[in-house]
Design a protein around this motif. Structure first.
Motif, PDB file in Angstrom:
ATOM      1  N   ALA A  33       5.944  -2.824  -1.184  1.00 61.28           N
ATOM      2  CA  ALA A  33       7.222  -2.758  -1.903  1.00 61.28           C
ATOM      3  C   ALA A  33       7.151  -1.749  -3.053  1.00 61.28           C
ATOM      4  CB  ALA A  33       7.596  -4.146  -2.428  1.00 61.28           C
ATOM      5  N   GLU A  34       6.020  -1.750  -3.777  1.00 55.42           N
ATOM      6  CA  GLU A  34       5.853  -0.804  -4.881  1.00 55.42           C
ATOM      7  C   GLU A  34       5.760   0.629  -4.363  1.00 55.42           C
ATOM      8  OE1 GLU A  34       5.157   0.626  -8.854  1.00 55.42           O
ATOM      9  OE2 GLU A  34       6.208  -1.057  -7.908  1.00 55.42           O
ATOM     10  N   LEU A  35       5.076   0.800  -3.235  1.00 55.61           N
ATOM     11  CA  LEU A  35       4.958   2.133  -2.646  1.00 55.61           C
ATOM     12  C   LEU A  35       6.325   2.671  -2.244  1.00 55.61           C
ATOM     13  CD1 LEU A  35       3.243   4.467  -1.548  1.00 55.61           C
ATOM     14  CD2 LEU A  35       2.968   3.160   0.573  1.00 55.61           C
ATOM     15  N   ILE A  36       7.142   1.805  -1.630  1.00 54.71           N
ATOM     16  CA  ILE A  36       8.492   2.219  -1.232  1.00 54.71           C
ATOM     17  C   ILE A  36       9.320   2.615  -2.457  1.00 54.71           C
ATOM     18  CG2 ILE A  36      10.674   1.388  -0.261  1.00 54.71           C
ATOM     19  CD1 ILE A  36       8.957  -0.312   1.673  1.00 54.71           C
ATOM     20  N   ARG A  37       9.184   1.828  -3.532  1.00 55.82           N
ATOM     21  CA  ARG A  37       9.921   2.143  -4.764  1.00 55.82           C
ATOM     22  C   ARG A  37       9.516   3.504  -5.308  1.00 55.82           C
ATOM     23  NH1 ARG A  37       9.332   2.280 -10.022  1.00 55.82           N
ATOM     24  NH2 ARG A  37       7.138   1.649  -9.924  1.00 55.82           N
ATOM     25  N   LEU A  38       8.212   3.773  -5.331  1.00 52.77           N
ATOM     26  CA  LEU A  38       7.720   5.036  -5.867  1.00 52.77           C
ATOM     27  C   LEU A  38       8.143   6.217  -4.997  1.00 52.77           C
ATOM     28  CD1 LEU A  38       4.131   3.913  -6.914  1.00 52.77           C
ATOM     29  CD2 LEU A  38       6.031   4.467  -8.439  1.00 52.77           C
ATOM     30  N   LEU A  39       8.107   6.013  -3.682  1.00 56.33           N
ATOM     31  CA  LEU A  39       8.523   7.082  -2.783  1.00 56.33           C
ATOM     32  C   LEU A  39      10.015   7.366  -2.929  1.00 56.33           C
ATOM     33  CD1 LEU A  39       6.511   6.148   0.443  1.00 56.33           C
ATOM     34  CD2 LEU A  39       6.171   8.157  -1.017  1.00 56.33           C
ATOM     35  N   THR A  40      10.803   6.311  -3.113  1.00 44.88           N
ATOM     36  CA  THR A  40      12.245   6.478  -3.288  1.00 44.88           C
ATOM     37  C   THR A  40      12.546   7.243  -4.569  1.00 44.88           C
ATOM     38  OG1 THR A  40      12.643   4.409  -2.118  1.00 44.88           O
ATOM     39  CG2 THR A  40      14.444   5.274  -3.453  1.00 44.88           C
ATOM     40  N   GLU A  41      11.811   6.904  -5.650  1.00 45.96           N
ATOM     41  CA  GLU A  41      12.006   7.617  -6.910  1.00 45.96           C
ATOM     42  C   GLU A  41      11.636   9.084  -6.764  1.00 45.96           C
ATOM     43  OE1 GLU A  41       9.900   5.863 -10.097  1.00 45.96           O
ATOM     44  OE2 GLU A  41      11.248   4.137 -10.277  1.00 45.96           O
ATOM     45  N   ALA A  42      10.562   9.336  -6.000  1.00 48.05           N
ATOM     46  CA  ALA A  42      10.112  10.726  -5.837  1.00 48.05           C
ATOM     47  C   ALA A  42      11.141  11.569  -5.110  1.00 48.05           C
ATOM     48  CB  ALA A  42       8.788  10.756  -5.078  1.00 48.05           C
ATOM     49  N   ASP A  43      11.962  10.924  -4.275  1.00 49.55           N
ATOM     50  CA  ASP A  43      12.982  11.653  -3.514  1.00 49.55           C
ATOM     51  C   ASP A  43      14.227  11.970  -4.338  1.00 49.55           C
ATOM     52  OD1 ASP A  43      11.443  11.735  -1.283  1.00 49.55           O
ATOM     53  OD2 ASP A  43      12.315   9.928  -0.371  1.00 49.55           O
TER      54      ASP A  43
END
Length: 301
Positions: A281-291
């Motif tokens: 879940a944290e990885l998805i959040r970070l990837l979404t922010e990076a986009d």
């Protein structure tokens, strides 16, 4: 010698039988032959016989998960209505004890056969009051019994993680194969095998918590990599069980987790195998922010 039986394939056949409970089938055309005590020890591998149910023993090394009685009762009802579709796969008592001599006291005196595949079905047959059952004798497969259990139970339903870990450990100890090879044989990744084996290093209190459902499997496999004293600290902190903080650090050891990334699909599978649900879940959040564009991130802040 006769043709060796593919136990994994037979395990799949057992799964088919138990999932189509309401559908009767036509029996196999070849008539089974009666089994006799004199034939024990001289069977042709793969030979199909008819045996008295009283002479077939449940495998004492095949652990039964808690709460299975309702499933056995339902299967017994199906057997009463439609009979037993698939034969049990067994070995002779002599062949079994040659590999596991310490199990002699756990077998009934009148036992002639020990079940390799179909232990649940044998219990249901007993409950249904059936006197005879078809069996396939294969003494050659006794030494791979734990692998068969992992395949059979994994295909039918989720085997409790600690039972699965125990069976994996037994295979590795008896055969000397690698974790990667074991994973290949049972259709799992070597990472999955390593994660299950980590559960064997849990202290008793955390094992019990995992069995009761109080400890998530993702945390349990991480805790299994900790020292006994660190695990005891986690227990002392009480529920909900989590890594114990020490300043800005926690007791879980940071470890390098290599990700296979030859394709997006392989990368995703590799990540799922190596990270907990919370980490994903944290990885998805970070990837979404990076986009997000820089100005959008600034506005969100």
């Amino acid at each position: 010698m006769g043709k060796r039986i593919n136990l994994a394939a037979l395990a799949e056949e057992d799964l088919v039988e138990e999932t189509r409970a309401g559908t009767p089938e036509v029996a196999a055309p070849s008539a089974p032959q009666p089994a006799s005590t004199a034939a024990i020890g001289a069977e042709t591998p793969g030979r199909r016989l008819t045996a008295a149910v009283a002479t077939v023993a449940v495998n004492p090394l095949n652990k039964r998960p808690a709460g299975e009685d309702d499933e056995i009762a339902a299967l017994a009802d199906t057997i009463i209505g439609h009979g037993v579709i698939q034969p049990l796969v067994v070995c002779s008592v002599q062949a079994f004890l040659a590999e596991f001599p310490d199990q002699a006291d756990r077998l009934a005196r009148n036992a002639e056969w020990v079940t390799l595949i179909g232990n649940r079905r044998l219990l249901a047959v007993r409950r249904a009051g059936v006197d005879e059952i078809d069996i396939i004798v294969n003494n050659d497969q006794v030494n791979s019994m734990y692998e068969v259990m992992l395949i059979e139970n994994g295909q039918r339903r989720d085997l409790p993680p600690l039972y699965e870990a125990e069976a994996m450990e037994a295979v590795l100890a008896r055969t000397g194969i690698s974790q990667r090879e074991l994973g290949r044989r049972i259709g799992k990744s070597h990472v999955y095998v390593a994660q299950r084996l980590a559960l064997r290093k849990l202290i008793p209190e955390l094992r019990a918590a995992l069995e009761r459902g109080e400890l998530k499997i993702e945390l349990a496999r991480q805790f299994g990599e900790l020292s006994e004293s660190e695990q005891q600290e986690i227990v002392a902190a009480g529920r909900p069980y989590r890594a114990v903080a020490r300043g800005n650090a926690v007791t879980t050891h940071a470890r390098r987790r290599n990700i296979r990334a030859s394709t997006p699909a392989i990368a995703a599978q590799s990540i799922r195998e190596r990270f907990t649900a919370e980490e994903l879940a944290e990885l998805i959040r970070l990837l979404t922010e990076a986009d997000q564009p820089a100005e959008d991130v600034a506005q969100a802040g």
